[in-house]
Design a protein around this motif. Structure first.
Motif, PDB file in Angstrom:
ATOM      1  N   ILE A  21       0.861  -1.186   0.000  1.00 39.82           N
ATOM      2  CA  ILE A  21       0.000   0.000   0.000  1.00 39.82           C
ATOM      3  C   ILE A  21       0.895   1.232   0.000  1.00 39.82           C
ATOM      4  CG2 ILE A  21      -1.879   1.211   1.190  1.00 39.82           C
ATOM      5  CD1 ILE A  21      -2.280  -1.518   2.763  1.00 39.82           C
ATOM      6  N   VAL A  22       0.654   2.141  -0.939  1.00 41.49           N
ATOM      7  CA  VAL A  22       1.488   3.346  -1.033  1.00 41.49           C
ATOM      8  C   VAL A  22       0.606   4.586  -1.079  1.00 41.49           C
ATOM      9  CG1 VAL A  22       3.290   2.086  -2.274  1.00 41.49           C
ATOM     10  CG2 VAL A  22       1.598   3.398  -3.565  1.00 41.49           C
ATOM     11  N   SER A  23       1.211   5.722  -0.756  1.00 42.31           N
ATOM     12  CA  SER A  23       0.505   6.991  -0.837  1.00 42.31           C
ATOM     13  C   SER A  23       0.162   7.309  -2.285  1.00 42.31           C
ATOM     14  CB  SER A  23       1.357   8.115  -0.250  1.00 42.31           C
ATOM     15  OG  SER A  23       2.494   8.331  -1.072  1.00 42.31           O
ATOM     16  N   ASP A  24      -0.835   8.146  -2.472  1.00 43.25           N
ATOM     17  CA  ASP A  24      -1.213   8.556  -3.824  1.00 43.25           C
ATOM     18  C   ASP A  24      -0.051   9.278  -4.508  1.00 43.25           C
ATOM     19  OD1 ASP A  24      -3.385   8.805  -5.839  1.00 43.25           O
ATOM     20  OD2 ASP A  24      -3.077  10.943  -5.526  1.00 43.25           O
ATOM     21  N   ARG A  25       0.685  10.086  -3.734  1.00 40.64           N
ATOM     22  CA  ARG A  25       1.820  10.810  -4.305  1.00 40.64           C
ATOM     23  C   ARG A  25       2.860   9.853  -4.863  1.00 40.64           C
ATOM     24  NH1 ARG A  25       6.753  11.654  -3.895  1.00 40.64           N
ATOM     25  NH2 ARG A  25       6.924  10.217  -2.123  1.00 40.64           N
ATOM     26  N   LEU A  26       3.207   8.832  -4.075  1.00 36.30           N
ATOM     27  CA  LEU A  26       4.215   7.889  -4.524  1.00 36.30           C
ATOM     28  C   LEU A  26       3.703   7.070  -5.701  1.00 36.30           C
ATOM     29  CD1 LEU A  26       6.957   6.613  -4.225  1.00 36.30           C
ATOM     30  CD2 LEU A  26       6.041   5.137  -2.421  1.00 36.30           C
ATOM     31  N   ALA A  27       2.432   6.688  -5.662  1.00 40.26           N
ATOM     32  CA  ALA A  27       1.862   5.924  -6.774  1.00 40.26           C
ATOM     33  C   ALA A  27       1.940   6.720  -8.069  1.00 40.26           C
ATOM     34  CB  ALA A  27       0.424   5.546  -6.471  1.00 40.26           C
ATOM     35  N   GLN A  28       1.661   8.005  -7.986  1.00 32.99           N
ATOM     36  CA  GLN A  28       1.745   8.846  -9.177  1.00 32.99           C
ATOM     37  C   GLN A  28       3.187   8.980  -9.658  1.00 32.99           C
ATOM     38  OE1 GLN A  28      -0.434  12.544  -8.990  1.00 32.99           O
ATOM     39  NE2 GLN A  28      -2.103  11.627  -7.823  1.00 32.99           N
ATOM     40  N   ASP A  29       4.131   9.113  -8.725  1.00 28.35           N
ATOM     41  CA  ASP A  29       5.543   9.191  -9.104  1.00 28.35           C
ATOM     42  C   ASP A  29       5.990   7.917  -9.820  1.00 28.35           C
ATOM     43  OD1 ASP A  29       5.710  11.689  -7.997  1.00 28.35           O
ATOM     44  OD2 ASP A  29       6.800  11.052  -6.196  1.00 28.35           O
ATOM     45  N   LEU A  30       5.457   6.791  -9.362  1.00 30.78           N
ATOM     46  CA  LEU A  30       5.814   5.506  -9.960  1.00 30.78           C
ATOM     47  C   LEU A  30       5.020   5.219 -11.234  1.00 30.78           C
ATOM     48  CD1 LEU A  30       5.920   3.344  -6.694  1.00 30.78           C
ATOM     49  CD2 LEU A  30       7.890   3.970  -8.100  1.00 30.78           C
ATOM     50  N   GLY A  31       3.959   6.019 -11.462  1.00 34.08           N
ATOM     51  CA  GLY A  31       3.072   5.754 -12.591  1.00 34.08           C
ATOM     52  C   GLY A  31       2.351   4.432 -12.436  1.00 34.08           C
ATOM     53  N   ALA A  32       2.017   4.078 -11.192  1.00 37.05           N
ATOM     54  CA  ALA A  32       1.474   2.749 -10.895  1.00 37.05           C
ATOM     55  C   ALA A  32      -0.048   2.773 -10.790  1.00 37.05           C
ATOM     56  CB  ALA A  32       2.058   2.241  -9.578  1.00 37.05           C
ATOM     57  N   ALA A  33      -0.670   1.952 -11.594  1.00 36.05           N
ATOM     58  CA  ALA A  33      -2.090   1.677 -11.402  1.00 36.05           C
ATOM     59  C   ALA A  33      -2.229   0.792 -10.168  1.00 36.05           C
ATOM     60  CB  ALA A  33      -2.663   0.992 -12.631  1.00 36.05           C
ATOM     61  N   GLY A  34      -3.440   0.551  -9.738  1.00 36.59           N
ATOM     62  CA  GLY A  34      -3.587  -0.306  -8.580  1.00 36.59           C
ATOM     63  C   GLY A  34      -5.015  -0.439  -8.137  1.00 36.59           C
ATOM     64  N   LEU A  35      -5.141  -0.950  -6.942  1.00 40.65           N
ATOM     65  CA  LEU A  35      -6.439  -1.201  -6.347  1.00 40.65           C
ATOM     66  C   LEU A  35      -6.667  -0.184  -5.244  1.00 40.65           C
ATOM     67  CD1 LEU A  35      -8.525  -3.454  -6.929  1.00 40.65           C
ATOM     68  CD2 LEU A  35      -7.595  -4.675  -4.960  1.00 40.65           C
ATOM     69  N   ARG A  36      -7.801   0.453  -5.264  1.00 35.26           N
ATOM     70  CA  ARG A  36      -8.141   1.438  -4.240  1.00 35.26           C
ATOM     71  C   ARG A  36      -9.125   0.815  -3.252  1.00 35.26           C
ATOM     72  NH1 ARG A  36     -10.138   6.525  -6.885  1.00 35.26           N
ATOM     73  NH2 ARG A  36      -7.940   7.128  -6.826  1.00 35.26           N
ATOM     74  N   LEU A  37      -8.813   0.955  -1.978  1.00 32.73           N
ATOM     75  CA  LEU A  37      -9.742   0.537  -0.934  1.00 32.73           C
ATOM     76  C   LEU A  37     -10.757   1.648  -0.728  1.00 32.73           C
ATOM     77  CD1 LEU A  37     -10.586  -1.400   1.392  1.00 32.73           C
ATOM     78  CD2 LEU A  37      -8.965  -0.178   2.844  1.00 32.73           C
ATOM     79  N   LEU A  38     -11.983   1.425  -1.172  1.00 34.46           N
ATOM     80  CA  LEU A  38     -13.024   2.437  -1.021  1.00 34.46           C
ATOM     81  C   LEU A  38     -13.481   2.575   0.418  1.00 34.46           C
ATOM     82  CD1 LEU A  38     -15.264   1.590  -4.116  1.00 34.46           C
ATOM     83  CD2 LEU A  38     -13.767   3.584  -3.837  1.00 34.46           C
ATOM     84  N   ASP A  39     -13.566   1.454   1.116  1.00 33.50           N
ATOM     85  CA  ASP A  39     -14.070   1.479   2.485  1.00 33.50           C
ATOM     86  C   ASP A  39     -13.844   0.102   3.099  1.00 33.50           C
ATOM     87  OD1 ASP A  39     -15.251   2.446   4.763  1.00 33.50           O
ATOM     88  OD2 ASP A  39     -17.168   2.961   3.830  1.00 33.50           O
ATOM     89  N   GLY A  40     -13.710   0.075   4.402  1.00 30.05           N
ATOM     90  CA  GLY A  40     -13.545  -1.184   5.108  1.00 30.05           C
ATOM     91  C   GLY A  40     -14.118  -1.085   6.505  1.00 30.05           C
TER      92      GLY A  40
END
Length: 369
Positions: free
Chosen positions: A235-254
């Motif tokens: 699990i990474v921050s949105d900032r880091l995900a954008q820096d990596l250009g990484a798509a992924g899975l978002r946890l909407l709620d738990g």
């Protein structure tokens, strides 16, 4: 919002099988390393490791796993025990830590060795000899703390779910898992030569008819076998995900909620209802659901009570065809969704029941890079 950018697991192997000599940290190590490689992250980037383990010897198995995987010494490791729900709870907790800004990278999941679980005994102050036990107590009251198979048999009677229906769901689980076995290899990190779930087989009505009874209509064919496995996500921050250009899975709620301790099988239903209400969704809005199959009747009961469409539930098979590595089982559900979902798919649900009347549910969707 944080996102999951990598997710892997080991094969799931029944206790006493090819993983029988491996401790939890030995199962966790290659899975954690594969997750980091997939995420294109160095071990030094990790801020925390959250590991669910229900059957181990105590201590802090997350710390052992972190050190074994080569994570920095400052990663203390956080071990949690919410029994079967713990693997999914670890992911929800990891998401919360990243959301709060405490860490930019958290690895979360579970590792369980049923084969290596310690022998335990209850001691007494009056000098009586210790008494061995297998199942821990989950409530203060014996009448509210049933054997899990007996609770499943009671649930079947309460909901009018016959053995034939349970056996049918178990045969479905195995058939779907066999069909999807090749496609699901992408989830699995090879360990000890295991590249596929070891228990999946051609389960037939004849096999079900011969299966050993366990409690009432619960048999060895319609309950999950105890197993060894590890499963983790990054699990990474949105900032880091954008820096990596990484798509992924978002946890909407738990959410994790307590329910009647004497009937743990239906415990996920209130958590599912709460999540859907908070997100303004109906069961028909879901595209997929991964529901834990500790018992066929438990999955069928949750489907019925939560109003889920059976066709979207466990379309590549579930724990009846794989096995139940207790503390890792919830994380396995999330790993499956990570590899199955595609951009534009409707939200997906993961839900799992745990002893003591605990249910955890989480909603996920794919986010583009």
């Amino acid at each position: 919002m944080p996102r999951i950018i990598a997710a892997r697991r080991s094969a799931i192997v029944p206790r006493g099988g090819k993983f029988a000599e491996l401790e939890p940290h030995e199962l966790a190590r290659p899975v954690i390393r594969a997750c980091l490689a997939d995420a294109r992250l160095a071990p030094a980037a990790v801020g925390e490791l959250i590991l669910s383990n229900a059957l181990g010897a105590g201590g802090n198995p997350a710390r052992s796993a972190a050190l074994a995987a080569g994570l920095p010494e400052q990663v203390a490791g956080l071990s949690i025990d919410r029994q079967c729900a713990g693997g999914l709870d670890a992911i929800v907790l990891g998401h919360a830590l990243v959301s709060a800004g405490l860490h930019e990278v958290v690895i979360a999941g579970g590792a369980e060795s049923y084969s290596r679980r310690p022998l335990r005994s209850r001691t007494f102050a009056d000098g009586r000899p210790p008494v061995p036990y297998d199942q821990a107590r989950f409530t203060p009251w014996a009448e509210c703390d049933p054997d899990m198979a007996e609770a499943a048999a009671t649930l079947a009677a309460d909901l009018g779910i016959a053995q034939a229906e349970q056996d049918g769901w178990a045969m479905r689980s195995h058939a779907l898992a066999r069909q999807a076995a090749e496609a699901r290899r992408v989830e699995i990190v090879p360990i000890a030569g295991c590249v596929a779930d070891a228990f999946t087989r051609d389960l037939t009505a004849r096999h079900c008819a011969r299966a050993q009874p366990v409690a009432g209509c619960i048999t060895a064919a319609n309950m999950a076998v105890a197993a060894d496995a590890a499963a983790f996500v990054v699990i990474v921050s949105d900032r880091l995900a954008q820096d990596l250009g990484a798509a992924g899975l978002r946890l909407l709620d738990g959410a994790t909620r307590g329910a009647r301790p004497e009937q743990p099988g239906l415990a996920p239903v209130p958590a599912i209802a709460e999540l859907l209400a908070r997100q303004g969704l109906k069961p028909r809005d879901l595209g997929r659901a991964e529901i834990m199959e500790a018992f066929a009747v438990q999955a069928l009961g949750c489907i019925k009570k939560a109003g889920l469409e059976p066709d979207i539930v466990n379309p590549t098979g579930g724990a009846l065809a794989q096995g139940h590595p207790v503390g890792a089982s919830g994380a396995v559900l999330a790993v499956t969704l990570f590899h199955a979902l595609r951009a534009g798919d409707p939200p997906a649900l993961a839900a799992i029941a745990a002893a003591g009347g605990i249910g955890t549910a989480a909603l996920f969707e794919v986010v583009a890079g």
